[in-house]
Write an enzyme that holds these catalytic residues in place. Structure first.
Site, PDB file in Angstrom:
ATOM      1  CG  ASN A 150     -33.238 -32.448 -60.678  1.00 24.26           C
ATOM      2  OD1 ASN A 150     -34.703 -32.387 -59.288  1.00 24.26           O
ATOM      3  ND2 ASN A 150     -33.368 -33.426 -61.192  1.00 24.26           N
ATOM      4  CD1 TRP A 151     -31.920 -29.761 -54.268  1.00 23.76           C
ATOM      5  CD2 TRP A 151     -32.622 -28.999 -53.124  1.00 23.76           C
ATOM      6  NE1 TRP A 151     -30.907 -28.701 -53.605  1.00 23.76           N
ATOM      7  CE2 TRP A 151     -31.768 -28.255 -52.810  1.00 23.76           C
ATOM      8  CE3 TRP A 151     -34.002 -28.424 -52.051  1.00 23.76           C
ATOM      9  CZ2 TRP A 151     -31.445 -27.173 -52.086  1.00 23.76           C
ATOM     10  CZ3 TRP A 151     -33.382 -27.599 -50.630  1.00 23.76           C
ATOM     11  CH2 TRP A 151     -32.819 -26.928 -50.922  1.00 23.76           C
ATOM     12  CE  LYS A 152     -32.901 -36.255 -59.796  1.00 23.15           C
ATOM     13  NZ  LYS A 152     -31.946 -37.433 -60.200  1.00 23.15           N
ATOM     14  CG  HIS A 194     -35.154 -35.098 -65.080  1.00 24.77           C
ATOM     15  ND1 HIS A 194     -35.428 -36.300 -64.500  1.00 24.77           N
ATOM     16  CD2 HIS A 194     -34.028 -34.620 -64.046  1.00 24.77           C
ATOM     17  CE1 HIS A 194     -34.724 -36.890 -63.987  1.00 24.77           C
ATOM     18  NE2 HIS A 194     -33.868 -36.001 -63.972  1.00 24.77           N
ATOM     19  CD  GLU A 224     -35.638 -38.673 -61.996  1.00 18.73           C
ATOM     20  OE1 GLU A 224     -35.498 -37.979 -61.574  1.00 18.73           O
ATOM     21  OE2 GLU A 224     -34.249 -39.326 -61.585  1.00 18.73           O
ATOM     22  CD  GLU A 246     -30.058 -34.511 -65.929  1.00 18.87           C
ATOM     23  OE1 GLU A 246     -29.423 -34.547 -64.962  1.00 18.87           O
ATOM     24  OE2 GLU A 246     -31.048 -35.671 -66.114  1.00 18.87           O
ATOM     25  N   GLY A 251     -28.828 -41.509 -61.133  1.00 19.39           N
ATOM     26  CA  GLY A 251     -28.761 -42.681 -59.794  1.00 19.39           C
ATOM     27  C   GLY A 251     -28.119 -43.737 -59.139  1.00 19.39           C
ATOM     28  CB  SER A 284     -23.541 -40.607 -61.089  1.00 26.07           C
ATOM     29  OG  SER A 284     -24.689 -41.646 -61.503  1.00 26.07           O
ATOM     30  N   GLY A 298     -27.536 -34.147 -59.239  1.00 24.53           N
ATOM     31  CA  GLY A 298     -28.906 -34.970 -58.148  1.00 24.53           C
ATOM     32  C   GLY A 298     -28.443 -35.237 -56.870  1.00 24.53           C
ATOM     33  N   GLY A 299     -28.660 -36.815 -56.838  1.00 23.75           N
ATOM     34  CA  GLY A 299     -28.266 -36.701 -54.868  1.00 23.75           C
ATOM     35  C   GLY A 299     -26.924 -36.138 -54.833  1.00 23.75           C
TER      36      GLY A 299
END
Ligand code: 13P
Length: 251
Positions: free
Chosen positions: A9-11, A95, A97, A167, A173, A213, A234-235
């Site tokens: 997930n590049w967000k 998600h 977010e 999640e 994150g 993470s 993610g990251g």
């Protein structure tokens, strides 16, 4: 049997040149991906069409969100039908977010899920508790209520087409990962919750991904948990070498 899946997930990251560079690196490393692992890349919707020409067809492309509405006066939104008409096969739904910053409720998320399924898009449905909910001992009730409200209107045939991602919000994150025991405990709970509503064979065919993470160093042990079928990353998905290591860890 359920599939191993690793989704990145590049967000809201990467300029278009940077996105092309990352996709090219993944395309070059694609021969190192185990064939049994389904790889999904979730860039900005703006880039999906352009990246299709760079990534091999074995890598699926996913949107990060879609509207619950079919069409009409919803400025800034993208419908599931629009995604499908551009060849998009997957979409992240619910998600944390989106829930937290954009007020997406379980009701809206249920409608988005329905919109995806109506358009033959595989939803990557996210659920997970906040730290306050876990500290209060409410993590199972939070997750079960998210699943019940979003997924239990589906038929057995439909829910088999949904990927669930657990999640925990406190792990997203933050660099803090759920322990293997915490991840396995929740994934086993989710599978038995689905089995109780549908049946064991339905529950056994649903991929349940862990997100929060995940990185190149911890992926292998998380993915070794019997009920963890891969990850929503993610990251660490923003670096081709790390994402490749994570994909390899899922075999
Ligand atoms: P991080 O891997 O950056 O914690 O993000 C997880 C996530 O939100 C994936 O959807």
């Amino acid at each position: 049997m359920r599939r191993k899946i690793v989704a990145g997930n590049w967000k809201m990251n990467k300029s278009w040149p940077e996105a092309q560079e990352l996709a090219s690196a993944l395309a070059n490393q694609g021969n190192q991906f185990p064939t049994e692992v389904q790889v999904i890349v979730c860039p900005s919707s703006l880039y999906i069409h352009g990246l299709r020409g760079i990534l091999p067809s074995s890598i699926a492309l996913s949107a990060q969100n879609c509207s619950q509405h079919d069409l009409g006066a919803y400025t800034g939104e993208i419908s599931a039908a629009m995604l499908a008409s551009m060849g998009v096969t997957h979409c992240i739904i619910g998600h944390s977010e989106r829930r937290q910053y954009y007020g997406e409720t379980n009701e809206i998320i249920r409608e988005q899920l329905d919109a995806c399924l109506k358009n033959n898009i595989t939803p990557l449905f996210c659920c997970g508790e906040t730290l306050a909910e876990r500290d209060a001992g409410n993590h199972f009730s939070t997750v079960s209520s998210q699943i019940q409200q979003a997924l239990f209107q589906l038929s057995a045939e439909q829910i088999i087409g949904v990927v669930i991602a657990y999640e925990p919000v406190w792990a997203i994150g933050t660099g803090v990962t759920a322990s293997n025991a915490q991840a396995e405990e929740m994934h086993a709970f989710i599978r038995s919750f689905v089995a109780n509503q549908f049946n064991q064979s339905v529950a056994d065919s649903i991929s349940i991904l862990y997100g929060g993470s995940v990185n190149a160093a911890n992926a292998a042990e998380l993915f070794a948990c019997p009920n963890v079928d891969g990850g929503l990353v993610g990251g660490a998905s923003l670096k081709a070498a790390d994402f490749t290591t994570i994909i390899q860890a899922a075999q």
